[in-house]
Design a protein around this motif. Structure first.
Motif, PDB file in Angstrom:
ATOM      1  N   ARG A 198       0.843  -1.188   0.000  1.00 49.99           N
ATOM      2  CA  ARG A 198       0.000   0.000   0.000  1.00 49.99           C
ATOM      3  C   ARG A 198       0.884   1.245   0.000  1.00 49.99           C
ATOM      4  NH1 ARG A 198      -1.498  -2.733   5.180  1.00 49.99           N
ATOM      5  NH2 ARG A 198       0.035  -1.926   6.599  1.00 49.99           N
ATOM      6  N   PRO A 199       0.481   2.256  -0.735  1.00 48.36           N
ATOM      7  CA  PRO A 199       1.291   3.481  -0.786  1.00 48.36           C
ATOM      8  C   PRO A 199       1.321   4.167   0.577  1.00 48.36           C
ATOM      9  CG  PRO A 199      -0.783   3.782  -1.977  1.00 48.36           C
ATOM     10  CD  PRO A 199      -0.719   2.341  -1.553  1.00 48.36           C
ATOM     11  N   MET A 200       2.529   4.534   1.008  1.00 46.63           N
ATOM     12  CA  MET A 200       2.670   5.147   2.325  1.00 46.63           C
ATOM     13  C   MET A 200       3.475   6.441   2.280  1.00 46.63           C
ATOM     14  SD  MET A 200       3.322   1.808   4.712  1.00 46.63           S
ATOM     15  CE  MET A 200       4.636   1.102   3.739  1.00 46.63           C
ATOM     16  N   GLY A 201       3.788   6.914   1.106  1.00 50.66           N
ATOM     17  CA  GLY A 201       4.609   8.116   1.005  1.00 50.66           C
ATOM     18  C   GLY A 201       6.084   7.753   0.911  1.00 50.66           C
ATOM     19  N   PRO A 202       6.900   8.635   0.356  1.00 55.02           N
ATOM     20  CA  PRO A 202       8.320   8.336   0.075  1.00 55.02           C
ATOM     21  C   PRO A 202       9.135   7.796   1.247  1.00 55.02           C
ATOM     22  CG  PRO A 202       7.675  10.379  -0.977  1.00 55.02           C
ATOM     23  CD  PRO A 202       6.512   9.954  -0.110  1.00 55.02           C
ATOM     24  N   PRO A 203       9.116   8.395   2.449  1.00 54.65           N
ATOM     25  CA  PRO A 203       9.981   7.853   3.506  1.00 54.65           C
ATOM     26  C   PRO A 203       9.623   6.407   3.889  1.00 54.65           C
ATOM     27  CG  PRO A 203       9.188  10.033   4.122  1.00 54.65           C
ATOM     28  CD  PRO A 203       8.429   9.624   2.894  1.00 54.65           C
ATOM     29  N   SER A 204       8.347   6.132   4.061  1.00 56.13           N
ATOM     30  CA  SER A 204       7.937   4.783   4.454  1.00 56.13           C
ATOM     31  C   SER A 204       8.121   3.782   3.324  1.00 56.13           C
ATOM     32  CB  SER A 204       6.481   4.785   4.913  1.00 56.13           C
ATOM     33  OG  SER A 204       6.344   5.608   6.052  1.00 56.13           O
ATOM     34  N   ASP A 205       7.853   4.218   2.071  1.00 53.39           N
ATOM     35  CA  ASP A 205       8.069   3.327   0.923  1.00 53.39           C
ATOM     36  C   ASP A 205       9.531   2.905   0.815  1.00 53.39           C
ATOM     37  OD1 ASP A 205       5.503   2.991   0.005  1.00 53.39           O
ATOM     38  OD2 ASP A 205       5.623   4.566  -1.516  1.00 53.39           O
ATOM     39  N   ALA A 206      10.440   3.812   1.160  1.00 49.68           N
ATOM     40  CA  ALA A 206      11.875   3.497   1.090  1.00 49.68           C
ATOM     41  C   ALA A 206      12.234   2.364   2.046  1.00 49.68           C
ATOM     42  CB  ALA A 206      12.700   4.744   1.406  1.00 49.68           C
ATOM     43  N   VAL A 207      11.510   2.230   3.141  1.00 55.47           N
ATOM     44  CA  VAL A 207      11.736   1.137   4.097  1.00 55.47           C
ATOM     45  C   VAL A 207      10.939  -0.097   3.697  1.00 55.47           C
ATOM     46  CG1 VAL A 207      11.398   0.419   6.496  1.00 55.47           C
ATOM     47  CG2 VAL A 207      12.197   2.734   5.984  1.00 55.47           C
ATOM     48  N   ASN A 208       9.727   0.088   3.218  1.00 55.00           N
ATOM     49  CA  ASN A 208       8.821  -1.017   2.913  1.00 55.00           C
ATOM     50  C   ASN A 208       9.300  -1.874   1.746  1.00 55.00           C
ATOM     51  OD1 ASN A 208       6.463  -2.525   3.322  1.00 55.00           O
ATOM     52  ND2 ASN A 208       5.379  -1.373   1.755  1.00 55.00           N
ATOM     53  N   ARG A 209       9.786  -1.267   0.678  1.00 57.12           N
ATOM     54  CA  ARG A 209      10.201  -2.043  -0.500  1.00 57.12           C
ATOM     55  C   ARG A 209      11.302  -3.050  -0.195  1.00 57.12           C
ATOM     56  NH1 ARG A 209       9.774   2.337  -5.411  1.00 57.12           N
ATOM     57  NH2 ARG A 209       7.511   2.542  -5.259  1.00 57.12           N
ATOM     58  N   PRO A 210      12.406  -2.659   0.447  1.00 53.74           N
ATOM     59  CA  PRO A 210      13.426  -3.664   0.792  1.00 53.74           C
ATOM     60  C   PRO A 210      12.888  -4.743   1.730  1.00 53.74           C
ATOM     61  CG  PRO A 210      14.334  -1.458   1.028  1.00 53.74           C
ATOM     62  CD  PRO A 210      12.852  -1.310   0.785  1.00 53.74           C
ATOM     63  N   SER A 211      11.994  -4.352   2.627  1.00 56.39           N
ATOM     64  CA  SER A 211      11.397  -5.320   3.538  1.00 56.39           C
ATOM     65  C   SER A 211      10.609  -6.381   2.772  1.00 56.39           C
ATOM     66  CB  SER A 211      10.488  -4.589   4.521  1.00 56.39           C
ATOM     67  OG  SER A 211       9.751  -5.499   5.283  1.00 56.39           O
ATOM     68  N   LEU A 212       9.806  -5.959   1.799  1.00 58.88           N
ATOM     69  CA  LEU A 212       9.033  -6.907   0.998  1.00 58.88           C
ATOM     70  C   LEU A 212       9.947  -7.811   0.170  1.00 58.88           C
ATOM     71  CD1 LEU A 212       6.029  -4.715  -0.181  1.00 58.88           C
ATOM     72  CD2 LEU A 212       6.014  -6.546   1.509  1.00 58.88           C
ATOM     73  N   ARG A 213      11.054  -7.241  -0.359  1.00 60.31           N
ATOM     74  CA  ARG A 213      11.998  -8.057  -1.133  1.00 60.31           C
ATOM     75  C   ARG A 213      12.641  -9.126  -0.251  1.00 60.31           C
ATOM     76  NH1 ARG A 213      12.965  -3.334  -4.223  1.00 60.31           N
ATOM     77  NH2 ARG A 213      14.483  -2.536  -2.767  1.00 60.31           N
ATOM     78  N   SER A 214      13.047  -8.757   0.963  1.00 61.24           N
ATOM     79  CA  SER A 214      13.677  -9.743   1.844  1.00 61.24           C
ATOM     80  C   SER A 214      12.663 -10.799   2.282  1.00 61.24           C
ATOM     81  CB  SER A 214      14.318  -9.079   3.056  1.00 61.24           C
ATOM     82  OG  SER A 214      13.346  -8.520   3.893  1.00 61.24           O
ATOM     83  N   LYS A 215      11.426 -10.403   2.482  1.00 59.80           N
ATOM     84  CA  LYS A 215      10.383 -11.349   2.858  1.00 59.80           C
ATOM     85  C   LYS A 215      10.150 -12.354   1.735  1.00 59.80           C
ATOM     86  CE  LYS A 215       6.450 -10.312   5.447  1.00 59.80           C
ATOM     87  NZ  LYS A 215       5.164  -9.621   5.577  1.00 59.80           N
ATOM     88  N   ARG A 216      10.168 -11.874   0.491  1.00 59.74           N
ATOM     89  CA  ARG A 216       9.988 -12.752  -0.668  1.00 59.74           C
ATOM     90  C   ARG A 216      11.123 -13.784  -0.718  1.00 59.74           C
ATOM     91  NH1 ARG A 216      10.428  -9.324  -5.311  1.00 59.74           N
ATOM     92  NH2 ARG A 216       8.730  -8.226  -4.317  1.00 59.74           N
ATOM     93  N   LYS A 217      12.354 -13.333  -0.481  1.00 57.68           N
ATOM     94  CA  LYS A 217      13.497 -14.246  -0.488  1.00 57.68           C
ATOM     95  C   LYS A 217      13.392 -15.264   0.649  1.00 57.68           C
ATOM     96  CE  LYS A 217      18.493 -14.323  -0.277  1.00 57.68           C
ATOM     97  NZ  LYS A 217      19.720 -13.570  -0.124  1.00 57.68           N
ATOM     98  N   TRP A 218      13.030 -14.816   1.851  1.00 59.07           N
ATOM     99  CA  TRP A 218      12.891 -15.711   3.000  1.00 59.07           C
ATOM    100  C   TRP A 218      11.808 -16.749   2.752  1.00 59.07           C
ATOM    101  CZ3 TRP A 218       8.748 -16.670   6.219  1.00 59.07           C
ATOM    102  CH2 TRP A 218       9.035 -17.437   7.346  1.00 59.07           C
ATOM    103  N   SER A 219      10.685 -16.336   2.179  1.00 64.31           N
ATOM    104  CA  SER A 219       9.568 -17.260   1.947  1.00 64.31           C
ATOM    105  C   SER A 219       9.983 -18.407   1.042  1.00 64.31           C
ATOM    106  CB  SER A 219       8.378 -16.525   1.327  1.00 64.31           C
ATOM    107  OG  SER A 219       7.897 -15.552   2.211  1.00 64.31           O
ATOM    108  N   SER A 220      10.708 -18.119  -0.031  1.00 63.59           N
ATOM    109  CA  SER A 220      11.112 -19.187  -0.946  1.00 63.59           C
ATOM    110  C   SER A 220      12.090 -20.138  -0.258  1.00 63.59           C
ATOM    111  CB  SER A 220      11.728 -18.608  -2.223  1.00 63.59           C
ATOM    112  OG  SER A 220      12.906 -17.886  -1.933  1.00 63.59           O
ATOM    113  N   GLN A 221      12.942 -19.637   0.620  1.00 64.00           N
ATOM    114  CA  GLN A 221      13.859 -20.512   1.355  1.00 64.00           C
ATOM    115  C   GLN A 221      13.097 -21.422   2.303  1.00 64.00           C
ATOM    116  OE1 GLN A 221      16.623 -17.824   3.194  1.00 64.00           O
ATOM    117  NE2 GLN A 221      17.819 -17.570   1.339  1.00 64.00           N
ATOM    118  N   PHE A 222      12.043 -20.911   2.923  1.00 59.65           N
ATOM    119  CA  PHE A 222      11.223 -21.724   3.816  1.00 59.65           C
ATOM    120  C   PHE A 222      10.584 -22.879   3.051  1.00 59.65           C
ATOM    121  CE2 PHE A 222       7.052 -22.672   5.629  1.00 59.65           C
ATOM    122  CZ  PHE A 222       7.448 -23.140   6.869  1.00 59.65           C
ATOM    123  N   LEU A 223      10.065 -22.586   1.870  1.00 58.89           N
ATOM    124  CA  LEU A 223       9.438 -23.636   1.068  1.00 58.89           C
ATOM    125  C   LEU A 223      10.453 -24.712   0.685  1.00 58.89           C
ATOM    126  CD1 LEU A 223       7.085 -21.533  -1.204  1.00 58.89           C
ATOM    127  CD2 LEU A 223       6.430 -23.018   0.684  1.00 58.89           C
TER     128      LEU A 223
END
Length: 75
Positions: free
Chosen positions: A43-68
């Motif tokens: 969800r859009p949260m404005g530039p400062p929060s988006d800058a933190v959220n995007r890397p978080s989602l990328r790392s979560k995607r990587k972690w999820s595939s390792q779990f599987l």
């Protein structure tokens, strides 16, 4: 499933959408295995929060595939 102070009971054929920014937990008291499908909705949260959220989602995607992979197909 508990989200904040609310308890949700899953029923066959129904889905539950939660906001995981609240404290939450899931438990299964039954004898059968249950599988959850987790979908992150960006969800859009404005530039400062988006800058933190995007890397978080990328790392979560990587972690999820390792779990599987670690499950050995037992999911």
């Amino acid at each position: 499933m508990r989200v904040d102070k609310e308890v949700h009971i899953w029923k066959e054929g129904e889905g539950i959408l939660i906001d995981d920014t609240f404290e939450h937990e899931v438990y299964n008291d039954g004898d059968e295995r249950r599988v959850m499908l987790i979908v992150d909705i960006r969800r859009p949260m404005g530039p400062p929060s988006d800058a933190v959220n995007r890397p978080s989602l990328r790392s979560k995607r990587k972690w999820s595939s390792q779990f599987l992979k670690m499950s050995g197909g037992d999911i």
